[in-house]
Write a protein that holds these residues in place. Structure first.
Motif, PDB file in Angstrom:
ATOM      1  N   PRO A 292     -13.360  -9.719  10.316  1.00  0.00           N
ATOM      2  CA  PRO A 292     -12.042  -9.507   9.712  1.00  0.00           C
ATOM      3  C   PRO A 292     -11.662 -10.713   8.855  1.00  0.00           C
ATOM      4  CG  PRO A 292     -12.025  -8.938  12.043  1.00  0.00           C
ATOM      5  CD  PRO A 292     -13.330  -9.623  11.784  1.00  0.00           C
ATOM      6  N   ALA A 293     -11.235 -10.457   7.626  1.00  0.00           N
ATOM      7  CA  ALA A 293     -10.921 -11.547   6.705  1.00  0.00           C
ATOM      8  C   ALA A 293      -9.420 -11.718   6.528  1.00  0.00           C
ATOM      9  CB  ALA A 293     -11.586 -11.293   5.358  1.00  0.00           C
ATOM     10  N   GLN A 294      -8.711 -10.641   6.295  1.00  0.00           N
ATOM     11  CA  GLN A 294      -7.268 -10.698   6.148  1.00  0.00           C
ATOM     12  C   GLN A 294      -6.699  -9.301   6.286  1.00  0.00           C
ATOM     13  OE1 GLN A 294      -5.807 -11.187   1.935  1.00  0.00           O
ATOM     14  NE2 GLN A 294      -7.868 -12.037   1.645  1.00  0.00           N
ATOM     15  N   ALA A 295      -5.377  -9.230   6.355  1.00  0.00           N
ATOM     16  CA  ALA A 295      -4.708  -7.939   6.505  1.00  0.00           C
ATOM     17  C   ALA A 295      -3.535  -7.874   5.543  1.00  0.00           C
ATOM     18  CB  ALA A 295      -4.228  -7.739   7.946  1.00  0.00           C
ATOM     19  N   ALA A 296      -3.233  -6.660   5.108  1.00  0.00           N
ATOM     20  CA  ALA A 296      -2.095  -6.421   4.226  1.00  0.00           C
ATOM     21  C   ALA A 296      -1.228  -5.338   4.861  1.00  0.00           C
ATOM     22  CB  ALA A 296      -2.569  -5.990   2.847  1.00  0.00           C
ATOM     23  N   PRO A 297       0.071  -5.324   4.556  1.00  0.00           N
ATOM     24  CA  PRO A 297       0.965  -4.310   5.145  1.00  0.00           C
ATOM     25  C   PRO A 297       0.847  -2.970   4.439  1.00  0.00           C
ATOM     26  CG  PRO A 297       2.214  -5.758   3.711  1.00  0.00           C
ATOM     27  CD  PRO A 297       0.807  -6.300   3.731  1.00  0.00           C
ATOM     28  N   VAL A 298      -0.361  -2.435   4.374  1.00  0.00           N
ATOM     29  CA  VAL A 298      -0.627  -1.173   3.712  1.00  0.00           C
ATOM     30  C   VAL A 298      -1.642  -0.403   4.548  1.00  0.00           C
ATOM     31  CG1 VAL A 298      -0.240  -2.176   1.420  1.00  0.00           C
ATOM     32  CG2 VAL A 298      -2.569  -2.038   2.329  1.00  0.00           C
ATOM     33  N   ALA A 299      -1.790   0.875   4.252  1.00  0.00           N
ATOM     34  CA  ALA A 299      -2.863   1.679   4.828  1.00  0.00           C
ATOM     35  C   ALA A 299      -3.850   1.973   3.701  1.00  0.00           C
ATOM     36  CB  ALA A 299      -2.320   2.975   5.415  1.00  0.00           C
ATOM     37  N   TRP A 300      -4.969   1.266   3.697  1.00  0.00           N
ATOM     38  CA  TRP A 300      -5.954   1.470   2.636  1.00  0.00           C
ATOM     39  C   TRP A 300      -6.506   2.889   2.696  1.00  0.00           C
ATOM     40  CZ3 TRP A 300      -5.473  -1.950  -0.890  1.00  0.00           C
ATOM     41  CH2 TRP A 300      -5.211  -3.286  -0.582  1.00  0.00           C
ATOM     42  N   ASP A 301      -6.685   3.482   1.540  1.00  0.00           N
ATOM     43  CA  ASP A 301      -7.185   4.849   1.487  1.00  0.00           C
ATOM     44  C   ASP A 301      -8.709   4.852   1.526  1.00  0.00           C
ATOM     45  OD1 ASP A 301      -7.107   7.779   1.003  1.00  0.00           O
ATOM     46  OD2 ASP A 301      -5.050   7.350   0.412  1.00  0.00           O
ATOM     47  N   ASN A 302      -9.327   5.974   1.144  1.00  0.00           N
ATOM     48  CA  ASN A 302     -10.730   6.206   1.430  1.00  0.00           C
ATOM     49  C   ASN A 302     -11.706   5.271   0.729  1.00  0.00           C
ATOM     50  OD1 ASN A 302      -9.154   8.819   1.706  1.00  0.00           O
ATOM     51  ND2 ASN A 302     -11.071   9.395   2.694  1.00  0.00           N
ATOM     52  N   HIS A 303     -11.359   4.776  -0.467  1.00  0.00           N
ATOM     53  CA  HIS A 303     -12.397   4.121  -1.267  1.00  0.00           C
ATOM     54  C   HIS A 303     -11.987   2.743  -1.766  1.00  0.00           C
ATOM     55  CE1 HIS A 303     -14.836   7.642  -1.094  1.00  0.00           C
ATOM     56  NE2 HIS A 303     -13.839   8.389  -1.536  1.00  0.00           N
ATOM     57  N   LEU A 304     -13.006   1.897  -1.908  1.00  0.00           N
ATOM     58  CA  LEU A 304     -12.899   0.584  -2.497  1.00  0.00           C
ATOM     59  C   LEU A 304     -13.862   0.571  -3.678  1.00  0.00           C
ATOM     60  CD1 LEU A 304     -11.721  -2.326  -2.205  1.00  0.00           C
ATOM     61  CD2 LEU A 304     -13.744  -2.851  -0.810  1.00  0.00           C
ATOM     62  N   ILE A 305     -13.342   0.350  -4.883  1.00  0.00           N
ATOM     63  CA  ILE A 305     -14.128   0.484  -6.100  1.00  0.00           C
ATOM     64  C   ILE A 305     -14.432  -0.900  -6.663  1.00  0.00           C
ATOM     65  CG2 ILE A 305     -14.253   1.521  -8.386  1.00  0.00           C
ATOM     66  CD1 ILE A 305     -14.030   3.536  -6.040  1.00  0.00           C
ATOM     67  N   ALA A 306     -15.722  -1.228  -6.742  1.00  0.00           N
ATOM     68  CA  ALA A 306     -16.129  -2.522  -7.303  1.00  0.00           C
ATOM     69  C   ALA A 306     -16.046  -2.474  -8.822  1.00  0.00           C
ATOM     70  CB  ALA A 306     -17.548  -2.856  -6.853  1.00  0.00           C
ATOM     71  N   LEU A 307     -15.581  -3.567  -9.416  1.00  0.00           N
ATOM     72  CA  LEU A 307     -15.489  -3.673 -10.884  1.00  0.00           C
ATOM     73  C   LEU A 307     -16.674  -4.484 -11.420  1.00  0.00           C
ATOM     74  CD1 LEU A 307     -11.688  -4.329 -11.386  1.00  0.00           C
ATOM     75  CD2 LEU A 307     -12.920  -2.192 -11.537  1.00  0.00           C
TER      76      LEU A 307
END
Length: 352
Positions: A337-352
């Motif tokens: 675990p690196a960090q947390a944000a007050p959000v619910a991340w959705d299905n995908h993480l898109i690399a640029l």
């Protein structure tokens, strides 16, 4: 007046065009829900910090980034009615794409290599027949046509590296256009297709031995192979491979995990990514709360546990992983675990 107009035009043409560095050079894009129920498209830095959070009209799914200018398209969760083109530098909506009558967006899209055309994954609403929508990114995203994907229920679409050929994952599932009820599980035909820049289908491959294994998501390997993640629609007591590799021109190869590890994923792979640093593939299962890693040669490496994990993308050292509890984790040899944000991340993480 003519001289003044000429000079203004010369200055405009000489002005540098905005690039991704103008918005902090984000490394990833991800949609998320906020505690107040609103939805945002986020740009994340290489360290995982949120650089921008741009409003979406409803729940997002995946996104795609323009290859040059700081512009991203956020896609609605399927069956979708919007694809929002966002100027990430100005934080404003550039265009809101609406599918033509009788069409629905299916959560994913990709740009041509030069960024002039946006391709959107779509279905004919009544039949779930697959389409790729074509939008002219040089003319305010005007709709300029559509192509058949040669299958039912396309989901992910990716452009082959160093090419304008497209790979489409036809999930094979016909759904009710209003409530997503699955209508054809006894006669599914999932497939992978390669589509040339003129819209011709130049390769088509299925998985006849496991026709109820829906092909959903894609990752490109630098050697031209395609990794694909699957979701099992058959007997839940069965354990089947949820990851495969396809070299266009040959038959797909499914990569099984050891039987005891296969049950962990609960028949569902939500995302897939390839890490050049590790020369490895990762698939995630929010249902199983697990992530599995395979070598690019197809060998199973490990299972890592993380509740509601789904988003995964390559990072400089391995993978970055997101979950529905707001967590961002790094994965090389261990999932940390690196960090947390007050959000619910959705299905995908898109690399640029």
């Amino acid at each position: 007046m003519r001289r003044r107009t000429f000079l203004a035009a010369m200055l405009a043409s000489a002005a540098p065009r905005p690039v991704w560095a103008d918005v902090g050079s984000p490394a990833w894009l991800a949609a998320a829900a906020l505690p107040d129920g609103s939805h945002r498209l986020h740009g994340l830095s290489a360290a995982g910090d949120i650089l921008f959070a741009l409003p979406l009209p409803a729940r997002g799914h995946a996104a795609t980034a323009h290859p040059e200018r700081p512009e991203a398209v956020a896609f609605a969760r399927r069956p979708g009615t919007f694809a929002l083109v966002i100027d990430c530098r100005a934080g404003r909506e550039v265009a809101r794409l609406t599918p033509p009558d009788g069409r629905q967006f299916n959560g994913h899209g990709a740009y041509s290599a030069d960024g002039s055309v946006l391709y959107t994954s779509e279905v004919v609403a009544e039949s779930s027949e697959g389409r790729l929508g074509l939008w002219d990114a040089t003319r305010s995203y005007a709709r300029i046509g559509e192509w058949s994907t040669g299958g039912i229920g396309p989901h992910d679409v990716k452009r082959l590296p160093l090419s304008d050929d497209l790979i489409v994952a036809n999930g094979g599932i016909q759904t009710d256009p209003t409530d997503r009820t699955k209508l054809n599980l006894d006669r599914m035909q999932p497939s992978l297709v390669r589509i040339a820049p003129d819209g011709r289908i130049i390769d088509h491959a299925g998985i006849a031995d496991l026709p109820q294994n829906s092909i959903r998501h894609l990752a490109m390997l630098p050697d031209g192979r395609v990794a694909f993640a699957l979701q099992w629609e058959g007997d839940p007591a069965e354990t089947v491979p949820l990851l495969g590799l396809w070299t266009p021109g040959s038959a797909p190869i499914l990569l099984p995990a050891p039987e005891t590890e296969g049950y962990v994923m609960q028949g569902y792979a939500g995302s897939v990514a390839y890490s050049p640093a590790l020369q490895a593939l990762a698939i995630t299962s929010p249902r199983g709360g697990a992530l599995q890693v395979f070598g690019s040669d197809g060998r199973f490496i490990a299972t890592h546990r993380r509740a509601d994990v789904c988003g995964v993308a390559a990072s400089p050292d391995g993978f970055l992983v997101t979950d529905g509890n707001g967590g961002l984790s790094t994965l090389s040899d261990r999932l940390i675990p690196a960090q947390a944000a007050p959000v619910a991340w959705d299905n995908h993480l898109i690399a640029l």
